[in-house]
Scaffold this motif. Structure first.
Motif, mmCIF file in Angstrom:
data_model
loop_
_atom_site.group_PDB
_atom_site.id
_atom_site.type_symbol
_atom_site.label_atom_id
_atom_site.label_comp_id
_atom_site.label_asym_id
_atom_site.label_seq_id
_atom_site.Cartn_x
_atom_site.Cartn_y
_atom_site.Cartn_z
ATOM 1 N N ASP A 1 -5.212 -1.732 -7.186
ATOM 2 C CA ASP A 1 -6.545 -1.471 -6.636
ATOM 3 C C ASP A 1 -7.562 -2.521 -7.090
ATOM 4 O O ASP A 1 -8.689 -2.200 -7.481
ATOM 5 N N GLY B 1 0.903 5.616 -0.468
ATOM 6 C CA GLY B 1 0.085 6.821 -0.410
ATOM 7 C C GLY B 1 0.851 8.004 -0.959
ATOM 8 O O GLY B 1 2.074 8.030 -0.949
ATOM 9 N N ASP B 2 0.105 8.970 -1.465
ATOM 10 C CA ASP B 2 0.763 10.187 -1.962
ATOM 11 C C ASP B 2 0.460 11.346 -1.013
ATOM 12 O O ASP B 2 -0.207 11.185 0.013
ATOM 13 N N TRP C 1 -4.175 9.942 -1.095
ATOM 14 C CA TRP C 1 -4.686 8.866 -1.953
ATOM 15 C C TRP C 1 -3.816 7.636 -1.773
ATOM 16 O O TRP C 1 -2.594 7.707 -1.903
ATOM 17 N N CYS C 2 -4.431 6.507 -1.474
ATOM 18 C CA CYS C 2 -3.688 5.259 -1.292
ATOM 19 C C CYS C 2 -3.902 4.341 -2.489
ATOM 20 O O CYS C 2 -5.004 4.264 -3.036
ATOM 21 N N THR C 3 -2.847 3.668 -2.878
ATOM 22 C CA THR C 3 -2.909 2.682 -3.951
ATOM 23 C C THR C 3 -2.528 1.335 -3.361
ATOM 24 O O THR C 3 -1.544 1.230 -2.626
ATOM 25 N N THR D 1 -1.541 13.763 -1.224
ATOM 26 C CA THR D 1 -2.960 14.127 -1.112
ATOM 27 C C THR D 1 -3.734 13.150 -0.237
ATOM 28 O O THR D 1 -4.913 13.373 0.027
ATOM 29 N N ARG E 1 0.865 -1.184 0.000
ATOM 30 C CA ARG E 1 0.000 0.000 0.000
ATOM 31 C C ARG E 1 0.894 1.225 0.000
ATOM 32 O O ARG E 1 1.786 1.343 0.839
#
Length: 188
Positions: free
Chosen positions: A43, A12-13, A17-19, A15, A10
């Motif tokens: 995802d 995250g960036d 947002w998690c991928t 912002t 996992r």
């Protein structure tokens, strides 16, 4: 889940947002064929399929996947800066169950890991001993170096037991993604 290895990453960036990246490798594939494939899901959707050893480009780095004869020997995220860490095994997979054992019972996990390494070291010593005996048996070789006499003589049943213990130990090490060229390449 015993027939597949499933690992997650996992990221995250800034912002928030998690991928979720998932790597899926089926154990039932013919490993000797050179056609073992890893699938990358992003995802929950299949994103790429690649033969092993595989390198998948992901946000901020790559995911590297490699297989031994008994399972995965590598499933790591390598950042663009060169840092690396192992992906997290899915809790329902065999690797996940082994990781849960290590987390809940660390002493037992270390003991099991120690015994699997010792079993493989003993199996390697027995293999070298038996090979030395066979290689020095021909008269042309025995005349120059002498015939090696193994100090250990195993019955057929003991040899079968050694093979079974070696398979179990190699599988245990593969579940932890532990790989040593010396211990594990001879077994797998």
């Amino acid at each position: 889940m015993a027939t597949r290895a499933l690992f997650h990453l996992r990221t995250g960036d800034a912002t928030g947002w998690c991928t979720d990246y998932a790597v899926d490798v089926r154990h039932g594939q013919n490993q000797g064929s050179g056609n073992v494939k890893a699938e990358l899901y992003v995802d929950g959707r299949q994103h790429a399929v690649c033969r092993l050893p595989a390198v998948f480009t992901v946000e901020g780095g790559t995911i590297e996947v490699a297989m031994s004869g008994f399972g995965l020997k590598r499933c790591h995220y390598v950042t663009d800066e060169g840092y690396e860490h192992q992906l997290t095994p899915d809790p329902a997979s065999a690797e996940g169950h082994r990781a849960t054992l290590a987390r809940k019972h660390p002493t037992l996990s270390r003991v099991i890991g120690f015994f699997s390494a010792v079993a493989l070291a003993i199996a390697l010593a027995l293999l070298v001993s038996q090979l030395a005996k066979k290689l020095t048996k021909p008269p042309e070789i025995a005349r120059h170096v002498g015939e090696f006499s193994s100090p250990v003589h195993l019955s057929v049943w003991m040899n079968i037991a050694v093979v079974l213990v070696t398979l179990a130990a190699s599988t245990e090490r593969a579940l932890r993604l532990r790989y040593s060229r010396l211990l594990d390449s001879g077994a797998g």
